[in-house]
Design an enzyme around this catalytic site. Structure first.
Site, PDB file in Angstrom:
ATOM      1  N   ARG A 144       7.088   3.752  45.702  1.00  0.00           N
ATOM      2  CA  ARG A 144       7.948   2.571  45.875  1.00  0.00           C
ATOM      3  C   ARG A 144       8.709   2.721  47.175  1.00  0.00           C
ATOM      4  NH1 ARG A 144      12.246   1.003  41.271  1.00  0.00           N
ATOM      5  NH2 ARG A 144      13.577   2.552  42.257  1.00  0.00           N
TER       6      ARG A 144
ATOM      7  N   SER B 114       8.176  -4.064  34.435  1.00  0.00           N
ATOM      8  CA  SER B 114       9.569  -3.764  34.089  1.00  0.00           C
ATOM      9  C   SER B 114      10.074  -4.758  33.046  1.00  0.00           C
ATOM     10  CB  SER B 114      10.466  -3.881  35.326  1.00  0.00           C
ATOM     11  OG  SER B 114      10.056  -2.986  36.331  1.00  0.00           O
TER      12      SER B 114
ATOM     13  N   LYS C 298      18.925   1.528  42.478  1.00  0.00           N
ATOM     14  CA  LYS C 298      18.389   0.174  42.339  1.00  0.00           C
ATOM     15  C   LYS C 298      19.550  -0.756  41.980  1.00  0.00           C
ATOM     16  CE  LYS C 298      13.974  -1.730  40.839  1.00  0.00           C
ATOM     17  NZ  LYS C 298      14.328  -3.103  40.587  1.00  0.00           N
TER      18      LYS C 298
END
Lengths: 212, 212
Positions: free
Chosen positions: A41, A109, A141
């Site tokens: 990511r 998610s 995040k």
């Protein structure tokens, strides 16, 4: 056939937190310490940088450690990743499944009962693994939703499990709190490994708690 | 078979400059005014937003106006676009061609003799159209390279043409300066249409200069 995948200790990479080490260096150490799956990511990377990063991570992964790419379906396909992980702002799961075909893994998610219900309402075989979180709030995040806490994660994990989906918890997990998590098949970590002085030792410490 | 494509007046969308109008509204007007090809570009959009935007633009395009998506190969495939346009930081052209197959169009940015040489060194059939620029420096794309000027564009356009590639010029082009451009098959505009009070009139004004 869809790749087998061990979700026990699932590392999500963070390029900034890994510095001054490279992401492949951190991944190599983390896998030596017991990481069982890796998701690349990097929301700040260009597509070309992400592609090159994914190839570099793939090159250090031993067989049996599944490689996912976050969001970028095109990169996952080109880099020969085992799967893709999408969030609620990424391409919709049914569309992603159409692009990746039947053999790759798809993660999604889910941060609320409504998002879990939507995931479970997809045609069987669309999604393989649900990432449940954030368990705890996290600086990694900042756009993530409200913290679910261990009880919230367990409730969502039980629903995923009842539907035959793999589930992993994510968000603020480290070796000190991972034992509080139940009803999930694995834990995802970012900073607990990427920001650790010794990523291999950090992975071993986590495996001591989450090993099954 | 690869789609036919008229590069004469090629609109690259800008969501912020289009406001308060929507991008599809601007595109509809621009096509009524004579735009011949449209590229959806929004570097700030999530993949899901870009996918939805591309579908919305596609819905307002008449047959014969080619639709490109900037950078996002996955979105282009899912949205059924006619082609993809990649810059030097996006996925490499040969890899993109492998993903999109033989029937879609592939555009590539080239802003220097070296980048044009690299584009021309690709296997035939990899790239269909080269975007040459910036002609003039522009606030729309602050990360673009040094301005080439009309003479620099003409030199690169002549090389593309000799190799059988379509070429379009981009960067700071409007109805007042487009007539200065030679040796290219079309002009790309962003703000000259997206920021215009009347995008249809702006497109007509450009077509009066670049019509062939």
């Amino acid at each position: 056939m869809r790749s087998a995948f061990d979700p026990t200790l699932y590392l999500v990479t963070d390029t900034a937190l890994s510095r001054p080490r490279t992401v492949p260096d951190v991944v190599r150490a983390a896998v030596a310490g017991g990481v069982t799956a890796v998701q690349v990511r990097d929301k700040d990377a260009s597509r070309r940088e992400l592609y090159e990063l994914t190839l570099a991570v793939r090159a250090v992964l031993p067989p049996g450690v599944a490689l996912f790419v976050n969001d970028a379906v095109d990169v996952a396909l080109l880099a020969g990743a085992d799967g893709v992980h999408v969030g609620q702002d990424d391409l919709p799961p049914a569309e992603v499944r159409a692009l990746i075909g039947p053999d790759r893994l798809l993660g999604l998610s889910a941060g609320s009962p409504a998002e879990m219900a939507a995931a479970l309402a997809l045609p069987p075989g669309t999604v393989d693994v649900v990432g449940i979180g954030p368990v705890w709030s996290t600086a990694t995040k900042p756009d993530a939703g409200a913290a679910l806490g261990p009880a919230g994660v367990a409730a969502l994990g039980a629903r995923a499990r009842a539907a035959g989906l793999v589930s992993v918890a994510i968000g603020g997990i480290d070796a000190g709190n991972a034992a509080a998590l139940g009803a999930v098949d694995g834990v995802c970590v970012v900073s607990a490994i990427c920001a650790a002085a010794d990523p291999a030792a950090a992975a071993r410490g986590l495996r001591a708690v989450v090993a099954r």
